[in-house]
Design an enzyme around this catalytic site. Sequence first.
Site, PDB file in Angstrom:
ATOM      1  N   LEU A   1      93.756  43.387  51.475  1.00 53.30           N
ATOM      2  CA  LEU A   1      92.724  43.202  50.452  1.00 53.30           C
ATOM      3  C   LEU A   1      92.222  41.771  50.556  1.00 53.30           C
ATOM      4  O   LEU A   1      93.026  40.846  50.723  1.00 53.30           O
ATOM      5  CB  LEU A   1      93.296  43.455  49.048  1.00 53.30           C
ATOM      6  CG  LEU A   1      92.404  43.093  47.848  1.00 53.30           C
ATOM      7  CD1 LEU A   1      91.222  44.067  47.765  1.00 53.30           C
ATOM      8  CD2 LEU A   1      93.198  43.122  46.540  1.00 53.30           C
TER       9      LEU A   1
ATOM     10  N   ASP B   1      84.999  38.102  31.552  1.00 54.48           N
ATOM     11  CA  ASP B   1      84.501  37.481  30.321  1.00 54.48           C
ATOM     12  C   ASP B   1      85.362  37.882  29.128  1.00 54.48           C
ATOM     13  O   ASP B   1      85.912  38.989  29.084  1.00 54.48           O
ATOM     14  CB  ASP B   1      83.051  37.915  30.083  1.00 54.48           C
ATOM     15  CG  ASP B   1      82.303  36.986  29.158  1.00 54.48           C
ATOM     16  OD1 ASP B   1      82.857  35.931  28.789  1.00 54.48           O
ATOM     17  OD2 ASP B   1      81.162  37.320  28.791  1.00 54.48           O
TER      18      ASP B   1
ATOM     19  N   HIS C   1      92.717  32.032  28.491  1.00 53.31           N
ATOM     20  CA  HIS C   1      92.576  31.844  29.932  1.00 53.31           C
ATOM     21  C   HIS C   1      93.908  32.075  30.645  1.00 53.31           C
ATOM     22  O   HIS C   1      93.948  32.650  31.738  1.00 53.31           O
ATOM     23  CB  HIS C   1      92.058  30.433  30.222  1.00 53.31           C
ATOM     24  CG  HIS C   1      90.670  30.189  29.705  1.00 53.31           C
ATOM     25  ND1 HIS C   1      89.597  30.981  30.070  1.00 53.31           N
ATOM     26  CD2 HIS C   1      90.174  29.248  28.852  1.00 53.31           C
ATOM     27  CE1 HIS C   1      88.499  30.540  29.468  1.00 53.31           C
ATOM     28  NE2 HIS C   1      88.828  29.486  28.727  1.00 53.31           N
TER      29      HIS C   1
END
Length: 252
Positions: A136, A25, A42
């Site tokens: 991962l 956020d 972004h």
Amino acid sequence: MTHSSSTQAVPNISPVPRHIAIIMDGNGRWATKRFLPRVAGHGKGVEAVRTIIETCVERGVEYLTLFAFSSENWRRPAEEVSLLMRLFVTALEREVAKMHANGIRLKVVGDLTRFDARLQELIAAAERRTANNQRLTVTICANYGGRWDIMQAVGKMVCASPGMTEFSEEQLSPHLAMAYAPEPDLFIRTGGEERISNFLLWQLAYTELYFTDTFWPDFDAQALDAAIESYRQRERRFGRTSEQLVEKKKAS
């Protein structure tokens, strides 16, 4: 592979979270603070994703789940949504080869049917390409909502057992969108808000929560280490008492 539920059995606990889930956020506010268009935030946020993935690999984290676009984010201005979709496409085109070369598996979960055909194809190709990687597992939650996840899992469970009217956790869990991953050990939300915001509602039952004012584009390796250090200070009881934990530690 279906992992056990923290409400059914006490999971193994390690100093480094096995699974970290993050609500990324603050991208738009980061940009606004710098008198930049929100999309610039972004774009900068994608760089932060790269940094956190690299850091998780170095720290030995096995699963990283990132909330990229919620089912409620369609309510944002159409221009911003369109830019986010284009950014998603660009990130997939540029980053998947690097992830694959570094042994990282990519999964994308959510209701993907609302995305255009090109984006759906890129997602499917990326998942196929990285499917056997084990260093991962990075999960991107896109057009995802925790309530959507539970409802779609219930639908699949009922279809798999016609005529049944009573069900258990064990019957529902395999149908959840992230049944392939253990429940998160640590949840992080950047940007100063302190809400779950319809993210992994089922899976966060016993997850340790960490909130920071740092905007996502500024969340770096040092910030992640601070979150992990906070996690290490928590007493993870899973319904037990502190005294029981002390006795167990002495016994071991």
